[in-house]
Design a protein around this motif. Sequence first.
Motif, PDB file in Angstrom:
ATOM      1  N   GLY A  42     103.477 -20.972  50.062  1.00  0.00           N
ATOM      2  CA  GLY A  42     104.750 -20.295  49.889  1.00  0.00           C
ATOM      3  C   GLY A  42     105.344 -19.767  51.180  1.00  0.00           C
ATOM      4  N   ALA A  43     106.256 -18.829  51.030  1.00  0.00           N
ATOM      5  CA  ALA A  43     107.028 -18.321  52.156  1.00  0.00           C
ATOM      6  C   ALA A  43     106.175 -17.603  53.192  1.00  0.00           C
ATOM      7  CB  ALA A  43     108.124 -17.381  51.638  1.00  0.00           C
ATOM      8  N   TYR A  44     105.028 -17.097  52.784  1.00  0.00           N
ATOM      9  CA  TYR A  44     104.181 -16.332  53.698  1.00  0.00           C
ATOM     10  C   TYR A  44     102.858 -17.046  53.958  1.00  0.00           C
ATOM     11  CZ  TYR A  44     107.708 -12.967  52.430  1.00  0.00           C
ATOM     12  OH  TYR A  44     108.916 -12.361  52.206  1.00  0.00           O
ATOM     13  N   ALA A  45     102.880 -18.373  53.855  1.00  0.00           N
ATOM     14  CA  ALA A  45     101.671 -19.173  54.047  1.00  0.00           C
ATOM     15  C   ALA A  45     101.075 -18.986  55.436  1.00  0.00           C
ATOM     16  CB  ALA A  45     101.967 -20.648  53.790  1.00  0.00           C
ATOM     17  N   ALA A  46     101.896 -18.682  56.429  1.00  0.00           N
ATOM     18  CA  ALA A  46     101.377 -18.484  57.792  1.00  0.00           C
ATOM     19  C   ALA A  46     100.414 -17.310  57.865  1.00  0.00           C
ATOM     20  CB  ALA A  46     102.540 -18.274  58.765  1.00  0.00           C
ATOM     21  N   ASN A  47     100.547 -16.371  56.923  1.00  0.00           N
ATOM     22  CA  ASN A  47      99.634 -15.225  56.891  1.00  0.00           C
ATOM     23  C   ASN A  47      98.291 -15.581  56.261  1.00  0.00           C
ATOM     24  OD1 ASN A  47     101.631 -13.612  57.984  1.00  0.00           O
ATOM     25  ND2 ASN A  47     102.373 -12.901  55.991  1.00  0.00           N
ATOM     26  N   PHE A  48      98.220 -16.769  55.641  1.00  0.00           N
ATOM     27  CA  PHE A  48      97.007 -17.195  54.937  1.00  0.00           C
ATOM     28  C   PHE A  48      96.683 -18.640  55.335  1.00  0.00           C
ATOM     29  CE2 PHE A  48      99.325 -14.124  52.391  1.00  0.00           C
ATOM     30  CZ  PHE A  48      98.353 -13.177  52.085  1.00  0.00           C
ATOM     31  N   PRO A  49      96.263 -18.873  56.573  1.00  0.00           N
ATOM     32  CA  PRO A  49      96.065 -20.249  57.061  1.00  0.00           C
ATOM     33  C   PRO A  49      95.013 -21.027  56.290  1.00  0.00           C
ATOM     34  CG  PRO A  49      95.161 -18.643  58.594  1.00  0.00           C
ATOM     35  CD  PRO A  49      95.974 -17.876  57.612  1.00  0.00           C
ATOM     36  N   ASN A  50      94.078 -20.351  55.641  1.00  0.00           N
ATOM     37  CA  ASN A  50      93.035 -21.014  54.872  1.00  0.00           C
ATOM     38  C   ASN A  50      93.258 -20.908  53.366  1.00  0.00           C
ATOM     39  OD1 ASN A  50      91.521 -21.700  57.233  1.00  0.00           O
ATOM     40  ND2 ASN A  50      90.813 -19.567  57.329  1.00  0.00           N
ATOM     41  N   GLY A  51      94.458 -20.557  52.964  1.00  0.00           N
ATOM     42  CA  GLY A  51      94.717 -20.319  51.560  1.00  0.00           C
ATOM     43  C   GLY A  51      94.211 -18.935  51.167  1.00  0.00           C
ATOM     44  N   LEU A  52      94.151 -18.681  49.875  1.00  0.00           N
ATOM     45  CA  LEU A  52      93.713 -17.383  49.371  1.00  0.00           C
ATOM     46  C   LEU A  52      92.268 -17.460  48.904  1.00  0.00           C
ATOM     47  CD1 LEU A  52      96.837 -16.627  47.160  1.00  0.00           C
ATOM     48  CD2 LEU A  52      96.443 -15.878  49.509  1.00  0.00           C
ATOM     49  N   PRO A  53      91.485 -16.404  49.103  1.00  0.00           N
ATOM     50  CA  PRO A  53      90.120 -16.421  48.581  1.00  0.00           C
ATOM     51  C   PRO A  53      90.123 -16.379  47.063  1.00  0.00           C
ATOM     52  CG  PRO A  53      90.663 -14.237  49.402  1.00  0.00           C
ATOM     53  CD  PRO A  53      91.806 -15.135  49.789  1.00  0.00           C
ATOM     54  N   VAL A  54      89.131 -17.001  46.448  1.00  0.00           N
ATOM     55  CA  VAL A  54      89.001 -16.923  44.990  1.00  0.00           C
ATOM     56  C   VAL A  54      88.662 -15.486  44.608  1.00  0.00           C
ATOM     57  CG1 VAL A  54      87.743 -17.759  42.967  1.00  0.00           C
ATOM     58  CG2 VAL A  54      88.285 -19.324  44.838  1.00  0.00           C
ATOM     59  N   GLY A  55      89.211 -15.026  43.508  1.00  0.00           N
ATOM     60  CA  GLY A  55      89.011 -13.633  43.096  1.00  0.00           C
ATOM     61  C   GLY A  55      88.149 -13.502  41.866  1.00  0.00           C
ATOM     62  N   VAL A  56      86.856 -13.797  41.977  1.00  0.00           N
ATOM     63  CA  VAL A  56      85.962 -13.626  40.834  1.00  0.00           C
ATOM     64  C   VAL A  56      85.683 -12.140  40.626  1.00  0.00           C
ATOM     65  CG1 VAL A  56      84.866 -15.877  41.123  1.00  0.00           C
ATOM     66  CG2 VAL A  56      83.890 -13.874  42.270  1.00  0.00           C
ATOM     67  N   GLY A  57      84.978 -11.818  39.555  1.00  0.00           N
ATOM     68  CA  GLY A  57      84.526 -10.450  39.354  1.00  0.00           C
ATOM     69  C   GLY A  57      85.280  -9.670  38.313  1.00  0.00           C
ATOM     70  N   LYS A 427     112.730  -6.527  52.390  1.00  0.00           N
ATOM     71  CA  LYS A 427     112.102  -7.609  51.628  1.00  0.00           C
ATOM     72  C   LYS A 427     110.672  -7.215  51.248  1.00  0.00           C
ATOM     73  CE  LYS A 427     114.737 -11.340  53.824  1.00  0.00           C
ATOM     74  NZ  LYS A 427     115.502 -11.632  52.602  1.00  0.00           N
ATOM     75  N   ILE A 428     110.114  -7.978  50.329  1.00  0.00           N
ATOM     76  CA  ILE A 428     108.703  -7.847  49.969  1.00  0.00           C
ATOM     77  C   ILE A 428     107.957  -9.005  50.614  1.00  0.00           C
ATOM     78  CG2 ILE A 428     107.004  -7.925  48.118  1.00  0.00           C
ATOM     79  CD1 ILE A 428     108.448  -5.395  47.923  1.00  0.00           C
ATOM     80  N   ALA A 429     106.985  -8.691  51.440  1.00  0.00           N
ATOM     81  CA  ALA A 429     106.183  -9.732  52.101  1.00  0.00           C
ATOM     82  C   ALA A 429     104.753  -9.701  51.568  1.00  0.00           C
ATOM     83  CB  ALA A 429     106.189  -9.512  53.613  1.00  0.00           C
ATOM     84  N   LEU A 430     104.103 -10.849  51.586  1.00  0.00           N
ATOM     85  CA  LEU A 430     102.706 -10.949  51.194  1.00  0.00           C
ATOM     86  C   LEU A 430     101.837 -11.018  52.441  1.00  0.00           C
ATOM     87  CD1 LEU A 430     102.853 -13.518  48.244  1.00  0.00           C
ATOM     88  CD2 LEU A 430     102.981 -11.020  48.162  1.00  0.00           C
ATOM     89  N   LYS A 431     100.820 -10.153  52.492  1.00  0.00           N
ATOM     90  CA  LYS A 431      99.909 -10.109  53.629  1.00  0.00           C
ATOM     91  C   LYS A 431      98.470 -10.007  53.133  1.00  0.00           C
ATOM     92  CE  LYS A 431     103.106  -8.109  57.002  1.00  0.00           C
ATOM     93  NZ  LYS A 431     103.316  -7.020  57.997  1.00  0.00           N
TER      94      LYS A 431
END
Length: 452
Positions: A42-57, A427-431
């Motif tokens: 998405g728009a803030y993919a540069a902040n997550f170069p490896n994608g997002l970690p899986v969120g188990v638990g 704006k709302i940004a994802l980090k």
Amino acid sequence: MKLKPFALLLTSLFPLATQAAEPQVGRYVVTFPQGDHVEYQGAYAANFPNGLPVGVGSGLQFVGKEGETLVFATVTDRGPNADSPKSGKKESKIFANPKYTPLLMTIRVAEGKALATNAHALHDESGPISGLPLPEGLIGATNEIALSDTLQQLSSDKRGLDTEGITPDGKGGYWLCDEYGPFIINIDSNGKILKKYGPQAEQGEQGVAGGLPNILKWRQANRGFEGITRMPDGRIIAAVQSTLDIDGKSKNSAQFTRLVSFNPETGKTEMYGYPIDVDAYKKAKDAKIGDIVALDDNRLLIMEQGGDKNKVMRNLVYVVDLSQASDLSTFDKDKAPEFDDAAQLKARGIKLAEKKEVVDLRKLGWQQEKAEGMTLIDNQTIAVINDNDFGLQAVLDNPDADDKKADDYEVDGKGHLTRDGREVATKIALKPLEKPASQNELWVIKLPEALK
């Protein structure tokens, strides 16, 4: 970080455990050796170069031992999402990957490591489900607005689930619980949905069998069932995360949240009141259940947590006895007990469950905000795990000088933030979340005494 081999770790952590004055803790960070991650472009993919970690638990269940290896089943929630301002009078959430499918996974703990593998996507006859909110008017709809990372409104999904707990069904599969409906869902070992129970028996196209008390429709939005466990006699107990908000009037003052007993063989239901620590919170709605675990046919472990009057997080485990607790459904026809204070409950002959503190995770050094999964390994050992929220957070970008909180703004549904009806540059940004919040921590806790 240096980690000891698992057998040595247990020996060093739990020497002469029966004589120990304090709980002993084995701490692990869950890793994903298969390189699992959640795609994000998405728009803030540069902040997550490896994608997002899986969120188990979101839920945790001890399955058994393979030699010295501890094996757990776990489940994710609805997927990577983040808070956003209201859209009109409705709550909204940003869904970073709207196509995400909740997962059933296995965690193996051995030789100082906790490894999550064997992912199974939750699915039904129509294919993989999503975690998107349900359409308004359907059973379990929270009326939340789903937004993209650029604040564009997304479609809802009548098959969406927000899974939050897991327990065996005794037949090789599992029961899950959900925050939307709230629903109780039976799945097989591969994640296929076999049956889904909700507060009503309407709208069969949703695949809901009904069977649960209608009063549960008053759960606070996205605070349906947060924990589930199967009693030795086969009954399913599901815990409503927070106080019910009946007619929009009871969430701030109710003395308890509800534990729902459901017999899948007979369909019989009962409800009990778990007494929250009302004096610890500014408002009763601030108390949340993290998870529940059956000890026997009358007793449970319950995780209670939430920000106290000073906004300090609490994470406490209690033994809860249901043996003398009243079935609340017999009182609901007169007046829902949520409107009663302690004296009025007593005058009506309503008995809430009894509770006794077992362990305070904060005193053991727990730093995560929540503990959302809990399970029993043996009668003296429990395990807890947090949900890492997929390692992302929403932050304000270029906020107005006088309005630095997201609640100061609204979303207009067209991709913009507004203040007092006026479009603003904010704006709302994802980090990424910082460590340790971005990690899944699993703790194995040996208690000083057995849970008798």
